[in-house]
Design an enzyme around this catalytic site. Structure first.
Site, PDB file in Angstrom:
ATOM      1  CB  THR A 152      18.911   3.880 -16.145  1.00 26.53           C
ATOM      2  OG1 THR A 152      19.430   2.609 -15.473  1.00 26.53           O
ATOM      3  CG2 THR A 152      19.825   4.953 -16.199  1.00 26.53           C
ATOM      4  CG  ASN A 174      16.546  -4.505 -22.415  1.00 27.59           C
ATOM      5  OD1 ASN A 174      16.846  -3.421 -22.479  1.00 27.59           O
ATOM      6  ND2 ASN A 174      17.327  -5.382 -21.373  1.00 27.59           N
ATOM      7  CG  PHE A 197      19.914   4.617 -20.086  1.00 22.38           C
ATOM      8  CD1 PHE A 197      19.921   3.310 -19.642  1.00 22.38           C
ATOM      9  CD2 PHE A 197      21.133   5.138 -19.805  1.00 22.38           C
ATOM     10  CE1 PHE A 197      20.951   2.590 -18.854  1.00 22.38           C
ATOM     11  CE2 PHE A 197      22.260   4.483 -19.102  1.00 22.38           C
ATOM     12  CZ  PHE A 197      22.273   3.164 -18.777  1.00 22.38           C
ATOM     13  CB  SER A 206      22.737  -0.323 -19.521  1.00 22.53           C
ATOM     14  OG  SER A 206      21.865  -0.735 -18.711  1.00 22.53           O
ATOM     15  CG  ASN A 262      20.746  -2.165 -24.369  1.00 24.46           C
ATOM     16  OD1 ASN A 262      20.994  -2.763 -25.272  1.00 24.46           O
ATOM     17  ND2 ASN A 262      20.115  -2.488 -23.542  1.00 24.46           N
ATOM     18  CB  THR A 263      23.809   3.942 -23.331  1.00 22.07           C
ATOM     19  OG1 THR A 263      22.441   3.975 -22.724  1.00 22.07           O
ATOM     20  CG2 THR A 263      24.353   5.327 -23.580  1.00 22.07           C
ATOM     21  CE  LYS A 305      21.813  -3.849 -12.802  1.00 23.64           C
ATOM     22  NZ  LYS A 305      20.241  -3.766 -12.979  1.00 23.64           N
ATOM     23  CG  ASN A 313      22.730  -4.165 -16.373  1.00 26.25           C
ATOM     24  OD1 ASN A 313      21.786  -4.666 -16.999  1.00 26.25           O
ATOM     25  ND2 ASN A 313      22.864  -2.905 -16.122  1.00 26.25           N
TER      26      ASN A 313
END
Ligand code: FMN
Length: 353
Positions: A90, A115, A119, A188, A190-191, A226, A255
């Site tokens: 990304t 993970n 980003f 995602s 993770n943000t 996505k 994802n």
């Protein structure tokens, strides 16, 4: 045959070190005289299987998912390994370091990864330069079957959600000429807060703005979305409706997941020390397949679907395509199975033709 041995050696390094070490070695091998054509002759897709999706001709239906070559640094070796397409990113407007390390973990007992990269990327300026260099190189080489390049779009961590659409538009505008297709990544884990952008109104704003700018261009590019594997049926229905309304040109399903289901006791023991993050690989397989099938049922053949998640073998890849995926993407399977996975999927597909 050699890969299990190589993998044991690579697994003595940290996952991130192993990733960059192996890709740098491959890049160096490709830079040697005849290196690239030698690698390519070993890993070439077994027979030509072009597919036209969203108006683009893909040399074969097997791609590499986003997050593997975040900064468009490894395109030559990836093409030599037989991929029909690679999704870079990304990518965010500004470069950002991502989360603190360690942020990538292996669960070998389940052929899985967790993970929380966050980003980490060099930002849109640097990626644009590399993609332009790649295009020039390919144009000069006059190669027949060109690998397709997608760009996966994200927002910077410091950008508040209400301004997120501006980040997506910025990166899209910046890379419009450099990439062949685009993917909106709001899935995602993770943000912080990113997945809230999967809500109807936020998503409509981002995707409508992107299509507005896209349709103003002489050569509009496909825009795909996505999605997360953790969405409810209601949320998936909303997304299918939105995909028709905007309209979007494709969906990437899926994802990584925030769920920790389907893990062996050996992996479960490690979970507490690993902490948060997106789970990928074999334990994601069923979830991702179910979401793919549900979305396919809901939208029929009106929207292309790119299936991603838990494709670990030639048979897995072929069965997703035979079940109606327009294209597939691999990632974690590439780490556990090795670079022959692309070719194995091709062989399996050829055996069904
Ligand atoms: C280390 C790592 C980093 C990733 N980074 C991204 C990313 O930046 N953007 C994105 O859309 N997906 C990202 N993904 C998700 C993959 O593209 C893919 O959708 C997911 O891993 C499921 O496929 P798999 O089970 O074959 O790995 C990442 C996955 C991993 C393992």
């Amino acid at each position: 045959m050699i890969y299990p041995l190589l993998r044991s050696l690579l697994f003595t390094l940290s996952p991130e070190q192993a990733h960059h070490f192996s890709m740098k070695c491959l890049s160096m091998a490709c830079a040697l005289p005849a290196g690239e054509s030698l690698i390519s002759s070993c890993f070439r897709f077994p027979s030509p299987m072009p597919r036209t999706v969203s108006g683009i001709e893909f040399p074969n239906p097997v791609g590499l998912g986003a997050g593997f070559d975040k900064n468009a640094q490894y395109l030559a070796p990836l093409q030599a390994l037989g991929f029909g397409f690679v999704e870079v990113g990304t990518i965010t407007p500004l470069a950002q370091p991502g989360n603190e390390k360690p942020r990538l973990f292996r669960l070998p007992a389940d052929e899985a990864l967790i993970n929380r990269m966050g980003f980490n990327n060099d930002g849109m300026e640097a990626v644009k330069v590399r993609l332009a260099q790649w295009k020039n190189r390919e144009a000069a080489a006059h190669t027949k079957s060109k690998m397709i390049i997608g760009a996966n779009l994200g927002k910077n961590k410091i950008t508040p959600n209400e301004d997120a659409w501006k980040d997506y538009v910025k990166v899209f505008q910046h890379l419009h000429e450099a990439a062949d297709y685009f993917v909106v990544n709001v899935s995602s884990p993770n943000t912080p807060g990113l997945r809230a952008l999967q809500d109807k109104d936020a998503l409509l704003q981002i995707t409508e703005q992107l299509q507005h700018y896209n349709q103003g261009k002489q050569n509009p590019k496909p825009i795909w979305l996505k999605i997360a594997p953790d969405l409810s049926k209601e949320q998936l229905n909303d997304i299918v409706e939105l995909a028709h309304r905007v309209p979007l040109n494709g969906l990437v399903a899926t994802n990584t997941t925030i769920s920790r289901e389907n893990l062996s006791p050996a992996s479960q023991e490690k979970l507490a020390s690993i902490g948060m993050g997106g789970l990928s690989g074999k334990p994601l397989q069923k979830l991702s397949q179910d979401v793919f099938q549900y979305v396919r049922q809901q939208c029929g053949n009106s929207i292309p679907i790119i299936s991603s998640g838990g494709i670990m073998s030639g048979a897995d890849g072929a069965s997703r395509l035979l079940a109606g995926a327009d294209l597939i993407q691999i990632w974690t399977g590439f780490i556990y199975r090795g670079p022959t996975l692309v070719k194995e999927i091709g062989k399996e597909l050829a055996s069904h033709q």
